[in-house]
Motif scaffolding. Structure first.
Motif, mmCIF file in Angstrom:
data_model
loop_
_atom_site.group_PDB
_atom_site.id
_atom_site.type_symbol
_atom_site.label_atom_id
_atom_site.label_comp_id
_atom_site.label_asym_id
_atom_site.label_seq_id
_atom_site.Cartn_x
_atom_site.Cartn_y
_atom_site.Cartn_z
ATOM 1 N N ASP A 1 0.814 -1.206 0.000
ATOM 2 C CA ASP A 1 0.000 0.000 0.000
ATOM 3 C C ASP A 1 0.854 1.265 0.000
ATOM 4 O OD1 ASP A 1 -2.358 1.494 0.071
ATOM 5 O OD2 ASP A 1 -2.429 1.492 2.252
ATOM 6 N N GLY A 2 1.952 1.241 0.736
ATOM 7 C CA GLY A 2 2.767 2.440 0.877
ATOM 8 C C GLY A 2 3.965 2.511 -0.041
ATOM 9 N N GLY A 3 4.229 1.455 -0.787
ATOM 10 C CA GLY A 3 5.418 1.424 -1.628
ATOM 11 C C GLY A 3 5.093 1.222 -3.086
ATOM 12 N N CYS A 4 6.069 0.711 -3.798
ATOM 13 C CA CYS A 4 5.936 0.460 -5.237
ATOM 14 C C CYS A 4 6.096 -1.035 -5.503
ATOM 15 C CB CYS A 4 6.994 1.243 -6.011
ATOM 16 S SG CYS A 4 6.810 3.018 -5.866
ATOM 17 N N ALA A 5 5.217 -1.817 -4.963
ATOM 18 C CA ALA A 5 5.301 -3.266 -5.114
ATOM 19 C C ALA A 5 4.598 -3.719 -6.391
ATOM 20 C CB ALA A 5 4.683 -3.961 -3.907
ATOM 21 N N ASP A 6 4.968 -4.890 -6.838
ATOM 22 C CA ASP A 6 4.353 -5.479 -8.031
ATOM 23 C C ASP A 6 3.064 -6.221 -7.698
ATOM 24 O OD1 ASP A 6 6.404 -4.522 -9.576
ATOM 25 O OD2 ASP A 6 7.521 -6.407 -9.606
ATOM 26 N N ILE A 7 2.525 -5.966 -6.529
ATOM 27 C CA ILE A 7 1.270 -6.568 -6.109
ATOM 28 C C ILE A 7 0.424 -5.473 -5.474
ATOM 29 C CG2 ILE A 7 2.188 -7.277 -3.855
ATOM 30 C CD1 ILE A 7 0.442 -9.817 -4.100
ATOM 31 N N GLU A 8 -0.852 -5.510 -5.723
ATOM 32 C CA GLU A 8 -1.756 -4.510 -5.155
ATOM 33 C C GLU A 8 -2.110 -4.897 -3.725
ATOM 34 O OE1 GLU A 8 -2.722 -1.671 -6.628
ATOM 35 O OE2 GLU A 8 -1.521 -2.183 -8.392
ATOM 36 N N CYS A 9 -2.159 -3.922 -2.857
ATOM 37 C CA CYS A 9 -2.487 -4.203 -1.460
ATOM 38 C C CYS A 9 -3.865 -4.844 -1.339
ATOM 39 C CB CYS A 9 -2.390 -2.940 -0.614
ATOM 40 S SG CYS A 9 -3.586 -1.643 -1.026
ATOM 41 N N GLU A 10 -4.775 -4.486 -2.227
ATOM 42 C CA GLU A 10 -6.126 -5.053 -2.180
ATOM 43 C C GLU A 10 -6.114 -6.565 -2.356
ATOM 44 O OE1 GLU A 10 -6.415 -0.771 -3.124
ATOM 45 O OE2 GLU A 10 -5.274 -2.389 -4.045
ATOM 46 N N GLU A 11 -5.197 -7.076 -3.182
ATOM 47 C CA GLU A 11 -5.081 -8.528 -3.359
ATOM 48 C C GLU A 11 -4.695 -9.200 -2.048
ATOM 49 O OE1 GLU A 11 -2.953 -9.902 -7.029
ATOM 50 O OE2 GLU A 11 -2.545 -7.748 -7.210
ATOM 51 N N ILE A 12 -3.782 -8.569 -1.342
ATOM 52 C CA ILE A 12 -3.313 -9.130 -0.076
ATOM 53 C C ILE A 12 -4.406 -9.028 0.982
ATOM 54 C CG2 ILE A 12 -1.575 -8.927 1.744
ATOM 55 C CD1 ILE A 12 0.289 -7.713 -0.477
ATOM 56 N N TYR A 13 -5.053 -7.865 1.063
ATOM 57 C CA TYR A 13 -6.095 -7.679 2.067
ATOM 58 C C TYR A 13 -7.307 -8.576 1.802
ATOM 59 C CZ TYR A 13 -3.382 -3.737 3.825
ATOM 60 O OH TYR A 13 -2.393 -2.943 4.357
ATOM 61 N N GLU A 14 -7.533 -8.929 0.548
ATOM 62 C CA GLU A 14 -8.627 -9.863 0.233
ATOM 63 C C GLU A 14 -8.349 -11.227 0.859
ATOM 64 O OE1 GLU A 14 -11.994 -11.717 -0.899
ATOM 65 O OE2 GLU A 14 -11.607 -9.570 -0.882
ATOM 66 N N ILE A 15 -7.115 -11.673 0.781
ATOM 67 C CA ILE A 15 -6.749 -12.944 1.426
ATOM 68 C C ILE A 15 -6.939 -12.827 2.935
ATOM 69 C CG2 ILE A 15 -4.853 -14.554 1.922
ATOM 70 C CD1 ILE A 15 -3.706 -13.806 -0.812
ATOM 71 N N LEU A 16 -6.474 -11.729 3.507
ATOM 72 C CA LEU A 16 -6.618 -11.517 4.942
ATOM 73 C C LEU A 16 -8.093 -11.516 5.346
ATOM 74 C CD1 LEU A 16 -5.074 -11.032 7.561
ATOM 75 C CD2 LEU A 16 -5.163 -8.583 7.067
ATOM 76 N N ASN A 17 -8.945 -10.875 4.556
ATOM 77 C CA ASN A 17 -10.383 -10.872 4.843
ATOM 78 C C ASN A 17 -10.958 -12.284 4.811
ATOM 79 O OD1 ASN A 17 -10.447 -8.100 5.150
ATOM 80 N ND2 ASN A 17 -11.029 -7.713 3.025
ATOM 81 N N GLN A 18 -10.513 -13.083 3.846
ATOM 82 C CA GLN A 18 -10.990 -14.466 3.765
ATOM 83 C C GLN A 18 -10.524 -15.285 4.962
ATOM 84 O OE1 GLN A 18 -10.211 -16.327 -0.039
ATOM 85 N NE2 GLN A 18 -10.800 -14.482 -1.145
ATOM 86 N N VAL A 19 -9.311 -15.024 5.424
ATOM 87 C CA VAL A 19 -8.792 -15.720 6.606
ATOM 88 C C VAL A 19 -9.615 -15.330 7.829
ATOM 89 C CG1 VAL A 19 -6.821 -15.866 8.192
ATOM 90 C CG2 VAL A 19 -6.438 -15.993 5.722
ATOM 91 N N GLU A 20 -9.852 -14.042 7.996
ATOM 92 C CA GLU A 20 -10.588 -13.558 9.160
ATOM 93 C C GLU A 20 -12.033 -14.047 9.183
ATOM 94 O OE1 GLU A 20 -9.847 -9.338 8.982
ATOM 95 O OE2 GLU A 20 -7.937 -9.570 10.056
ATOM 96 N N SER A 21 -12.608 -14.308 8.030
ATOM 97 C CA SER A 21 -13.985 -14.818 7.977
ATOM 98 C C SER A 21 -14.006 -16.344 7.873
ATOM 99 C CB SER A 21 -14.738 -14.186 6.803
ATOM 100 O OG SER A 21 -14.159 -14.588 5.575
#
Length: 160
Positions: free
Chosen positions: A103-123
């Motif tokens: 989210d704060g850098g210039c990564a080759d992955i979107e933070c939303e992709e990562i947070y989607e996994i986290l949301n699935q884990v939390e649910s």
């Protein structure tokens, strides 16, 4: 030019390499090498990541202008993946850290992709081997790149 300052900064920012490890790394080069770059002398005296960043800034600038400098965010995520793989970070801490870095850098992955996994884990929609496989598929390339960078860090200045 090997973007060693980028590699070193990413390892330190992620916590994969402690500041003490950075000083020891520099001390070893000072002890062994006939001619030592000034920035390595500065690294041997750092006491924080902020001081490390300041010490290596001249080298970072030269790397940016003379070679393809890798994304520090990609490297940090790769080191986080190693810490996760070594069970030094839980999956939720790993995903939060990787998401924040994306989210704060210039990564080759979107933070939303990562947070989607986290949301699935939390649910409880993603767990066990399915979670492990998802994380592996998403982050293994980051980890492989960090491994290559780590090898460069270890060898830098010690061979002809």
């Amino acid at each position: 030019m090997t973007p060693i300052a980028h590699y070193l900064l990413a390892a330190a920012l992620s916590g994969f390499m402690s500041i003490e490890d950075c000083r020891k790394w520099a001390d070893k080069r000072i002890e062994i090498c006939e001619k030592v770059e000034y920035w390595i002398l500065d690294v041997s005296m750092v006491k924080s990541v902020e001081e490390l960043h300041k010490a290596i800034t001249p080298r970072l600038e030269r790397e940016r202008s003379s070679t393809f400098a890798p994304s520090i965010s990609n490297s940090v995520i790769g080191y986080y993946y190693h810490l996760y793989d070594e069970e030094k970070l839980s999956h939720d801490v790993f995903l939060r850290k990787a998401g924040a870095e994306a989210d704060g850098g210039c990564a080759d992955i979107e933070c939303e992709e990562i947070y989607e996994i986290l949301n699935q884990v939390e649910s409880s929609k993603l767990e066990g081997s399915e979670l492990e496989n998802t994380i592996y598929l998403m982050f293994n390339n980051f980890g492989e790149n960090a491994t290559q960078e780590w090898q460069h860090i270890q060898k830098y200045g010690l061979t002809g």
